[in-house]
Structure formats: structure tokens, C-alpha cells
Write a protein that holds these residues in place. Sequence first.
Motif, PDB file in Angstrom:
ATOM      1  N   ALA A 170      64.247  16.425  58.807  1.00 18.90           N
ATOM      2  CA  ALA A 170      64.346  17.862  58.540  1.00 18.90           C
ATOM      3  C   ALA A 170      62.965  18.505  58.482  1.00 18.90           C
ATOM      4  N   GLY A 171      62.018  17.846  57.811  1.00 17.14           N
ATOM      5  CA  GLY A 171      60.661  18.379  57.738  1.00 17.14           C
ATOM      6  C   GLY A 171      60.004  18.452  59.103  1.00 17.14           C
ATOM      7  N   ALA A 172      60.213  17.434  59.943  1.00 19.01           N
ATOM      8  CA  ALA A 172      59.643  17.452  61.290  1.00 19.01           C
ATOM      9  C   ALA A 172      60.214  18.596  62.114  1.00 19.01           C
ATOM     10  N   ALA A 173      61.518  18.862  61.958  1.00 20.78           N
ATOM     11  CA  ALA A 173      62.133  19.975  62.683  1.00 20.78           C
ATOM     12  C   ALA A 173      61.529  21.313  62.262  1.00 20.78           C
ATOM     13  N   LEU A 174      61.310  21.492  60.950  1.00 20.06           N
ATOM     14  CA  LEU A 174      60.701  22.743  60.474  1.00 20.06           C
ATOM     15  C   LEU A 174      59.270  22.893  60.982  1.00 20.06           C
ATOM     16  N   VAL A 175      58.535  21.793  61.007  1.00 24.92           N
ATOM     17  CA  VAL A 175      57.159  21.852  61.505  1.00 24.92           C
ATOM     18  C   VAL A 175      57.141  22.236  62.977  1.00 24.92           C
ATOM     19  N   LEU A 176      58.043  21.672  63.765  1.00 25.83           N
ATOM     20  CA  LEU A 176      58.089  21.991  65.192  1.00 25.83           C
ATOM     21  C   LEU A 176      58.488  23.451  65.427  1.00 25.83           C
ATOM     22  N   ILE A 177      59.469  23.925  64.672  1.00 27.67           N
ATOM     23  CA  ILE A 177      59.897  25.319  64.828  1.00 27.67           C
ATOM     24  C   ILE A 177      58.782  26.277  64.415  1.00 27.67           C
ATOM     25  N   GLY A 178      58.164  26.011  63.256  1.00 27.02           N
ATOM     26  CA  GLY A 178      57.068  26.862  62.811  1.00 27.02           C
ATOM     27  C   GLY A 178      55.885  26.827  63.759  1.00 27.02           C
ATOM     28  N   GLY A 179      55.562  25.646  64.283  1.00 22.62           N
ATOM     29  CA  GLY A 179      54.473  25.554  65.250  1.00 22.62           C
ATOM     30  C   GLY A 179      54.782  26.291  66.536  1.00 22.62           C
ATOM     31  N   GLY A 180      56.044  26.264  66.950  1.00 19.29           N
ATOM     32  CA  GLY A 180      56.421  27.026  68.136  1.00 19.29           C
ATOM     33  C   GLY A 180      56.277  28.526  67.935  1.00 19.29           C
ATOM     34  N   MET A 181      56.615  29.010  66.740  1.00 14.06           N
ATOM     35  CA  MET A 181      56.445  30.440  66.459  1.00 14.06           C
ATOM     36  C   MET A 181      54.981  30.836  66.461  1.00 14.06           C
ATOM     37  N   LEU A 182      54.133  29.986  65.873  1.00 12.69           N
ATOM     38  CA  LEU A 182      52.704  30.298  65.878  1.00 12.69           C
ATOM     39  C   LEU A 182      52.110  30.211  67.281  1.00 12.69           C
ATOM     40  N   SER A 183      52.675  29.361  68.111  1.00  8.00           N
ATOM     41  CA  SER A 183      52.179  29.253  69.479  1.00  8.00           C
ATOM     42  C   SER A 183      52.468  30.499  70.296  1.00  8.00           C
ATOM     43  N   CYS A 184      53.412  31.325  69.845  1.00  9.25           N
ATOM     44  CA  CYS A 184      53.690  32.581  70.537  1.00  9.25           C
ATOM     45  C   CYS A 184      52.589  33.604  70.327  1.00  9.25           C
ATOM     46  N   SER A 185      51.532  33.248  69.603  1.00  9.77           N
ATOM     47  CA  SER A 185      50.427  34.174  69.367  1.00  9.77           C
ATOM     48  C   SER A 185      49.470  34.251  70.541  1.00  9.77           C
ATOM     49  N   CYS A 186      49.787  33.585  71.630  1.00  9.88           N
ATOM     50  CA  CYS A 186      48.899  33.618  72.790  1.00  9.88           C
ATOM     51  C   CYS A 186      48.803  35.039  73.328  1.00  9.88           C
ATOM     52  N   PRO A 187      47.599  35.605  73.440  1.00  9.97           N
ATOM     53  CA  PRO A 187      47.475  36.971  73.927  1.00  9.97           C
ATOM     54  C   PRO A 187      47.803  37.064  75.402  1.00  9.97           C
ATOM     55  N   LYS A 188      48.211  38.251  75.838  1.00  9.88           N
ATOM     56  CA  LYS A 188      48.514  38.464  77.235  1.00  9.88           C
ATOM     57  C   LYS A 188      47.242  38.378  78.063  1.00  9.88           C
ATOM     58  N   LYS A 189      47.421  37.951  79.288  1.00 12.16           N
ATOM     59  CA  LYS A 189      46.279  37.791  80.176  1.00 12.16           C
ATOM     60  C   LYS A 189      45.649  39.146  80.457  1.00 12.16           C
ATOM     61  N   GLY A 190      44.361  39.220  80.210  1.00  9.95           N
ATOM     62  CA  GLY A 190      43.640  40.458  80.446  1.00  9.95           C
ATOM     63  C   GLY A 190      43.747  41.451  79.323  1.00  9.95           C
ATOM     64  N   GLY A 191      44.477  41.101  78.251  1.00  7.52           N
ATOM     65  CA  GLY A 191      44.634  42.020  77.127  1.00  7.52           C
ATOM     66  C   GLY A 191      43.435  41.958  76.222  1.00  7.52           C
ATOM     67  N   SER A 192      43.099  43.070  75.636  1.00  8.91           N
ATOM     68  CA  SER A 192      41.944  43.121  74.731  1.00  8.91           C
ATOM     69  C   SER A 192      42.341  43.345  73.298  1.00  8.91           C
ATOM     70  N   GLY A 193      43.642  43.551  73.077  1.00  4.42           N
ATOM     71  CA  GLY A 193      44.087  43.773  71.714  1.00  4.42           C
ATOM     72  C   GLY A 193      44.053  45.217  71.300  1.00  4.42           C
TER      73      GLY A 193
END
Length: 219
Positions: A170-193
Motif C-alpha cells: 500500500a505504501g509503495a502504491a501511494l509513493v508511485l501515485i504521488g511521484g507521478g503527480m509531482l512528475s506532472c510539474s514538467c514545464p511546457k516546451k518553450g514556456g517561461s512561466g
Amino acid sequence: MANAGLQILGFALALLGWVAVVASTIMPQWKMSSYAGDNIITAQAVYQGLWMNCVFQSTGQIQCKVYDSILALGGSLQATRALMVVGIVVGVLAVGISTVGMKCTKCGGDDKVRKSRIAMGGGVAFILAGLCVLIGASWLGNEIVRDFYNPLTPVNTKYEFGSAIFVNWAGAALVLIGGGMLSCSCPKKGGSGYPASYPKSKARSRPAASAAGSNKEFV
């Protein structure tokens, strides 16, 4: 850019899963004695963990003994211990990296693109930690199942899944899900924020001199 709420939710899930992984690593209930088949139910239950084995008496007494030698342990148990330690260490690094990269923190400067990339790195680290602990628990679980259905294994030495292995999954599943959500922080290509700004177009105006000259022609 990823939403700050998504980052907070992913970090909370990954941190909760990491705590569960640490707790399951300490728990001795990875393997519990089986009473299936012709096995006689006794007044005590035997549990085996990653670091010790314990005997629970029906009177409530608990006797635990730490393993005397690492080399005397089975290959699956040694591999599981190593993967769990690696996963916990990588999880500690992931917590620090994610804390710096999240939008809700002031660490790492005000560059939003840079902070998003740091948060994405923390998410990848969480995913690596989750894979390590998941592989380790599944490795030991596969050995438990294989020995349980092996007809050559004595009945009184068969074991089943303990509560610690379920907590670890169960803990491994939560870590994978949370890590996947944080991985969505990748900025768009060419974006400056920051929103793109365009130069103001200059309105074309007829020169006053030419207008005056044209008026004189008709006088």
C-alpha cells in the motif's frame, strides 16, 4: 505549468506512502506461520521480519530475536532488505528535492520553470523509491507463495503473508501515485512561466505637413 494543489496532493500521498514503507520495514510481521491443511493450531504464532523473528504467545507475551548473521539469511530476504534500505534513502532525497521545487515553498528562487523542473525531479525520485520497495516486497512475497505450494516443504514450516507486506504494498502504491503527480510539474516546451507580452502596434497617422500642403493646392 502544474497546479500547486496537484503538487501538494502528490507530495502528501508520496510522504504518507514513504512513512508506511518505513513502518513496514521495521515491523516483524512479514511472514506468519500458516495453519492451513493439516497444520496443528498451537498456542503461539511465529512471525519473521526483515531484521528479526518473533513468537507471540496466547498469553500476550512476545519474544523477539534479531538475526545473528546476515550471511546465514536467504537470498530473497537479503535482497529485500537491500531494496528496502535503498528505497528509504531515495525517498529521503525525494522529500528534500520536492520540498524545494513545489510552488508553495520559497526555496529555490522565484524562477517558476526551474522550480517545476526540480519538483519533477523529486517526483521521479519518488517513483524510483516506490519501484525499489515494490520489487523488494514482491520478491519476498513470491518466495512465500512458492514455498507454500511446494509439496516438499514441511507443513509446520510453511508461512503466509504477514500484515507488514500488505502495508508495504500500500505504501509503495501511494509513493508511485504521488511521484507521478509531482512528475506532472514538467514545464511546457518553450514556456517561461510568465504570460507572453507582445509589442503594441503603432497606429498609422497621416502626416500633418502633407495634409496642410494638400489643402493649399485647392485654395
